[in-house]
Design a protein around this motif. Structure first.
Motif, PDB file in Angstrom:
ATOM      1  N   LYS A 124     -60.030 -73.185 -55.032  1.00  8.29           N
ATOM      2  CA  LYS A 124     -58.992 -72.658 -55.916  1.00  8.29           C
ATOM      3  C   LYS A 124     -59.606 -71.559 -56.787  1.00  8.29           C
ATOM      4  CE  LYS A 124     -55.475 -74.394 -56.494  1.00  8.29           C
ATOM      5  NZ  LYS A 124     -55.172 -75.444 -57.485  1.00  8.29           N
ATOM      6  N   LYS A 125     -58.951 -70.416 -56.831  1.00  5.16           N
ATOM      7  CA  LYS A 125     -59.440 -69.283 -57.599  1.00  5.16           C
ATOM      8  C   LYS A 125     -58.321 -68.700 -58.462  1.00  5.16           C
ATOM      9  CE  LYS A 125     -63.721 -69.097 -56.552  1.00  5.16           C
ATOM     10  NZ  LYS A 125     -64.743 -69.234 -57.620  1.00  5.16           N
ATOM     11  N   PRO A 126     -58.672 -68.042 -59.572  1.00  6.58           N
ATOM     12  CA  PRO A 126     -57.650 -67.397 -60.404  1.00  6.58           C
ATOM     13  C   PRO A 126     -57.029 -66.221 -59.671  1.00  6.58           C
ATOM     14  CG  PRO A 126     -59.848 -66.791 -61.145  1.00  6.58           C
ATOM     15  CD  PRO A 126     -60.037 -67.875 -60.123  1.00  6.58           C
ATOM     16  N   GLN A 127     -55.819 -65.877 -60.032  1.00  2.39           N
ATOM     17  CA  GLN A 127     -55.106 -64.808 -59.339  1.00  2.39           C
ATOM     18  C   GLN A 127     -55.708 -63.445 -59.649  1.00  2.39           C
ATOM     19  OE1 GLN A 127     -50.899 -64.801 -59.987  1.00  2.39           O
ATOM     20  NE2 GLN A 127     -50.508 -63.134 -58.566  1.00  2.39           N
ATOM     21  N   PRO A 128     -56.079 -62.697 -58.604  1.00  3.07           N
ATOM     22  CA  PRO A 128     -56.556 -61.330 -58.823  1.00  3.07           C
ATOM     23  C   PRO A 128     -55.432 -60.480 -59.403  1.00  3.07           C
ATOM     24  CG  PRO A 128     -57.137 -62.120 -56.629  1.00  3.07           C
ATOM     25  CD  PRO A 128     -56.155 -63.098 -57.189  1.00  3.07           C
ATOM     26  N   GLU A 129     -55.774 -59.601 -60.299  1.00  2.00           N
ATOM     27  CA  GLU A 129     -54.766 -58.768 -60.959  1.00  2.00           C
ATOM     28  C   GLU A 129     -54.021 -57.913 -59.937  1.00  2.00           C
ATOM     29  OE1 GLU A 129     -54.432 -55.415 -64.542  1.00  2.00           O
ATOM     30  OE2 GLU A 129     -56.354 -56.366 -64.079  1.00  2.00           O
ATOM     31  N   GLY A 130     -52.703 -57.993 -59.975  1.00  2.00           N
ATOM     32  CA  GLY A 130     -51.874 -57.173 -59.107  1.00  2.00           C
ATOM     33  C   GLY A 130     -51.737 -57.670 -57.680  1.00  2.00           C
ATOM     34  N   TYR A 131     -52.325 -58.845 -57.355  1.00  2.00           N
ATOM     35  CA  TYR A 131     -52.249 -59.354 -55.981  1.00  2.00           C
ATOM     36  C   TYR A 131     -51.066 -60.301 -55.864  1.00  2.00           C
ATOM     37  CZ  TYR A 131     -53.679 -61.424 -51.538  1.00  2.00           C
ATOM     38  OH  TYR A 131     -53.719 -61.862 -50.238  1.00  2.00           O
ATOM     39  N   SER A 132     -50.096 -59.941 -55.041  1.00  2.00           N
ATOM     40  CA  SER A 132     -48.830 -60.673 -55.004  1.00  2.00           C
ATOM     41  C   SER A 132     -48.815 -61.855 -54.035  1.00  2.00           C
ATOM     42  CB  SER A 132     -47.688 -59.717 -54.646  1.00  2.00           C
ATOM     43  OG  SER A 132     -47.925 -59.111 -53.390  1.00  2.00           O
ATOM     44  N   PHE A 133     -49.836 -62.005 -53.194  1.00  2.00           N
ATOM     45  CA  PHE A 133     -49.845 -63.088 -52.215  1.00  2.00           C
ATOM     46  C   PHE A 133     -50.780 -64.223 -52.620  1.00  2.00           C
ATOM     47  CE2 PHE A 133     -48.518 -59.351 -49.755  1.00  2.00           C
ATOM     48  CZ  PHE A 133     -47.363 -59.839 -49.172  1.00  2.00           C
ATOM     49  N   HIS A 134     -51.029 -64.373 -53.899  1.00  2.00           N
ATOM     50  CA  HIS A 134     -51.921 -65.415 -54.415  1.00  2.00           C
ATOM     51  C   HIS A 134     -51.378 -66.813 -54.109  1.00  2.00           C
ATOM     52  CE1 HIS A 134     -54.805 -67.258 -57.153  1.00  2.00           C
ATOM     53  NE2 HIS A 134     -53.817 -67.896 -57.751  1.00  2.00           N
ATOM     54  N   LYS A 135     -50.080 -67.012 -54.320  1.00  2.00           N
ATOM     55  CA  LYS A 135     -49.380 -68.271 -54.058  1.00  2.00           C
ATOM     56  C   LYS A 135     -50.115 -69.467 -54.657  1.00  2.00           C
ATOM     57  CE  LYS A 135     -46.530 -66.771 -50.219  1.00  2.00           C
ATOM     58  NZ  LYS A 135     -46.004 -67.057 -48.868  1.00  2.00           N
ATOM     59  N   SER A 136     -50.589 -70.427 -53.817  1.00  4.08           N
ATOM     60  CA  SER A 136     -51.234 -71.641 -54.348  1.00  4.08           C
ATOM     61  C   SER A 136     -52.660 -71.392 -54.814  1.00  4.08           C
ATOM     62  CB  SER A 136     -51.227 -72.751 -53.288  1.00  4.08           C
ATOM     63  OG  SER A 136     -49.899 -73.114 -52.956  1.00  4.08           O
ATOM     64  N   GLY A 137     -53.220 -70.248 -54.461  1.00  2.22           N
ATOM     65  CA  GLY A 137     -54.532 -69.863 -54.996  1.00  2.22           C
ATOM     66  C   GLY A 137     -55.734 -70.319 -54.210  1.00  2.22           C
ATOM     67  N   PHE A 138     -55.588 -70.582 -52.897  1.00  2.00           N
ATOM     68  CA  PHE A 138     -56.727 -71.015 -52.097  1.00  2.00           C
ATOM     69  C   PHE A 138     -57.337 -69.832 -51.351  1.00  2.00           C
ATOM     70  CE2 PHE A 138     -54.096 -74.965 -52.198  1.00  2.00           C
ATOM     71  CZ  PHE A 138     -54.968 -75.707 -52.982  1.00  2.00           C
ATOM     72  N   TYR A 139     -58.664 -69.700 -51.480  1.00  2.23           N
ATOM     73  CA  TYR A 139     -59.409 -68.618 -50.841  1.00  2.23           C
ATOM     74  C   TYR A 139     -60.584 -69.213 -50.072  1.00  2.23           C
ATOM     75  CZ  TYR A 139     -56.775 -65.508 -53.932  1.00  2.23           C
ATOM     76  OH  TYR A 139     -55.766 -64.842 -54.584  1.00  2.23           O
ATOM     77  N   ARG A 140     -60.846 -68.677 -48.890  1.00  3.05           N
ATOM     78  CA  ARG A 140     -61.988 -69.175 -48.106  1.00  3.05           C
ATOM     79  C   ARG A 140     -63.286 -68.670 -48.719  1.00  3.05           C
ATOM     80  NH1 ARG A 140     -64.699 -67.189 -43.579  1.00  3.05           N
ATOM     81  NH2 ARG A 140     -63.109 -65.562 -43.317  1.00  3.05           N
ATOM     82  N   GLU A 141     -64.199 -69.574 -48.937  1.00  2.00           N
ATOM     83  CA  GLU A 141     -65.480 -69.243 -49.554  1.00  2.00           C
ATOM     84  C   GLU A 141     -66.464 -68.779 -48.483  1.00  2.00           C
ATOM     85  OE1 GLU A 141     -67.380 -71.645 -52.938  1.00  2.00           O
ATOM     86  OE2 GLU A 141     -68.467 -72.300 -51.138  1.00  2.00           O
ATOM     87  N   ILE A 142     -66.963 -67.542 -48.628  1.00  2.00           N
ATOM     88  CA  ILE A 142     -67.932 -66.979 -47.691  1.00  2.00           C
ATOM     89  C   ILE A 142     -69.320 -66.960 -48.311  1.00  2.00           C
ATOM     90  CG2 ILE A 142     -68.505 -64.973 -46.270  1.00  2.00           C
ATOM     91  CD1 ILE A 142     -65.499 -64.223 -46.427  1.00  2.00           C
ATOM     92  N   GLU A 143     -69.412 -66.486 -49.544  1.00  2.00           N
ATOM     93  CA  GLU A 143     -70.663 -66.489 -50.311  1.00  2.00           C
ATOM     94  C   GLU A 143     -70.368 -66.970 -51.717  1.00  2.00           C
ATOM     95  OE1 GLU A 143     -74.014 -65.676 -49.878  1.00  2.00           O
ATOM     96  OE2 GLU A 143     -73.626 -65.682 -47.714  1.00  2.00           O
ATOM     97  N   ASN A 144     -71.215 -67.864 -52.207  1.00  2.00           N
ATOM     98  CA  ASN A 144     -71.051 -68.401 -53.558  1.00  2.00           C
ATOM     99  C   ASN A 144     -72.352 -68.222 -54.319  1.00  2.00           C
ATOM    100  OD1 ASN A 144     -70.301 -69.775 -55.855  1.00  2.00           O
ATOM    101  ND2 ASN A 144     -70.593 -71.807 -54.958  1.00  2.00           N
ATOM    102  N   GLY A 145     -72.420 -67.169 -55.117  1.00  2.00           N
ATOM    103  CA  GLY A 145     -73.623 -66.890 -55.887  1.00  2.00           C
ATOM    104  C   GLY A 145     -73.240 -66.246 -57.209  1.00  2.00           C
ATOM    105  N   ILE A 146     -74.154 -65.484 -57.782  1.00  2.00           N
ATOM    106  CA  ILE A 146     -73.818 -64.731 -58.987  1.00  2.00           C
ATOM    107  C   ILE A 146     -72.622 -63.825 -58.689  1.00  2.00           C
ATOM    108  CG2 ILE A 146     -74.650 -63.034 -60.668  1.00  2.00           C
ATOM    109  CD1 ILE A 146     -77.471 -64.100 -60.180  1.00  2.00           C
ATOM    110  N   ILE A 147     -72.667 -63.261 -57.488  1.00  2.00           N
ATOM    111  CA  ILE A 147     -71.514 -62.529 -56.956  1.00  2.00           C
ATOM    112  C   ILE A 147     -71.002 -63.314 -55.751  1.00  2.00           C
ATOM    113  CG2 ILE A 147     -70.727 -60.382 -55.859  1.00  2.00           C
ATOM    114  CD1 ILE A 147     -72.875 -58.911 -57.442  1.00  2.00           C
ATOM    115  N   GLY A 148     -69.717 -63.589 -55.725  1.00  2.00           N
ATOM    116  CA  GLY A 148     -69.135 -64.359 -54.629  1.00  2.00           C
ATOM    117  C   GLY A 148     -68.306 -63.481 -53.701  1.00  2.00           C
TER     118      GLY A 148
END
Length: 237
Positions: A124-148
């Protein structure tokens, strides 16, 4: 009144036949589902899931049309070997209820993370500004670090015309985001990615050539390589 009752009965008959026609779920799933419902009753929305776009070729799910085992995280607690399926048309996480003999919609507001049988991790991630397809807020995690690095998967209707007929099917769309300082940012044009990630363009291109990666042909692997370089730089600074 008689006509109205007749139509209601017909509707119920069609719905029941639709439910019975769905693929049977393995009995081993049932106990796990009932266990999570007992522990977290609010995870169950009480809504049965019925696939409504049966006229389209393909399916509205991520990866596989069949429900398989997965894991679910709620408030830091992990439930393994659950019947799980991710529907990316409406951004829904589905499980199976033995009580209703049907797929059920889980409450997305209670889910922090889930992992599907083939290993894909969604968070679950916060909605990116201006992104209209956020819906339930699930994003596939590819890299999880200081920068994701994350990807939003969704399906939409694809229409293709041919000389014979109009073909209607599902089309999957992917949108990539980088997370910097807890802010989800859409991946910009290729020429702007290096500056966004704060990495040296010459060094990055040398690494990309070494791995044989191109932006258009291998977009996910290309971005993952750049985010890995960016995290290495952050860790060394």
């Amino acid at each position: 009144m008689n006509n109205r009752l007749f139509y209601i009965l017909i509707l119920c008959f069609v719905q029941v036949n639709s439910l019975m026609g769905q693929r049977e779920v393995k009995p081993a799933f049932v106990n796990q589902y009932e266990k999570i419902i007992q522990s977290y009753p609010e995870i169950h929305t009480g809504t049965q899931y019925i696939e409504t776009r049966r006229s389209l070729d393909g399916h509205p799910y991520y990866a596989d049309a069949q429900m398989e085992k997965g894991s679910l995280s709620i408030d830091g607690f992990v439930f393994n070997n659950l019947p799980l399926q991710y529907e990316i048309w409406d951004d829904l996480v589905l499980s199976f209820s033995d009580s209703f003999k049907q797929k059920m919609i889980l409450n997305h507001a209670k889910i922090d993370r889930f992992v599907l049988s083939e290993g894909s991790v969604f968070v679950k991630k916060p909605q990116p500004e201006g992104y209209s397809f956020h819906k339930s807020g699930f994003y596939r995690e590819i890299e999880n670090g200081i920068i994701g690095l994350y990807c939003k998967h969704r399906k939409q209707r694809k229409q293709e015309t041919s000389t014979a007929e109009l073909i209607r099917s599902y089309e999957e769309v992917e949108k990539f985001f980088v997370e910097i300082k807890e802010q989800m940012l859409p991946v910009p044009a290729k020429r702007k990615v290096f500056a966004l990630l704060g990495i040296d363009k010459k060094i990055a291109k040398k690494q990309l050539r070494k791995e044989g990666l191109r932006f258009r042909k291998h977009k996910e692997a290309y971005l993952q390589a750049l985010v890995t370089l960016a995290n290495q730089k952050e860790n060394n600074d």
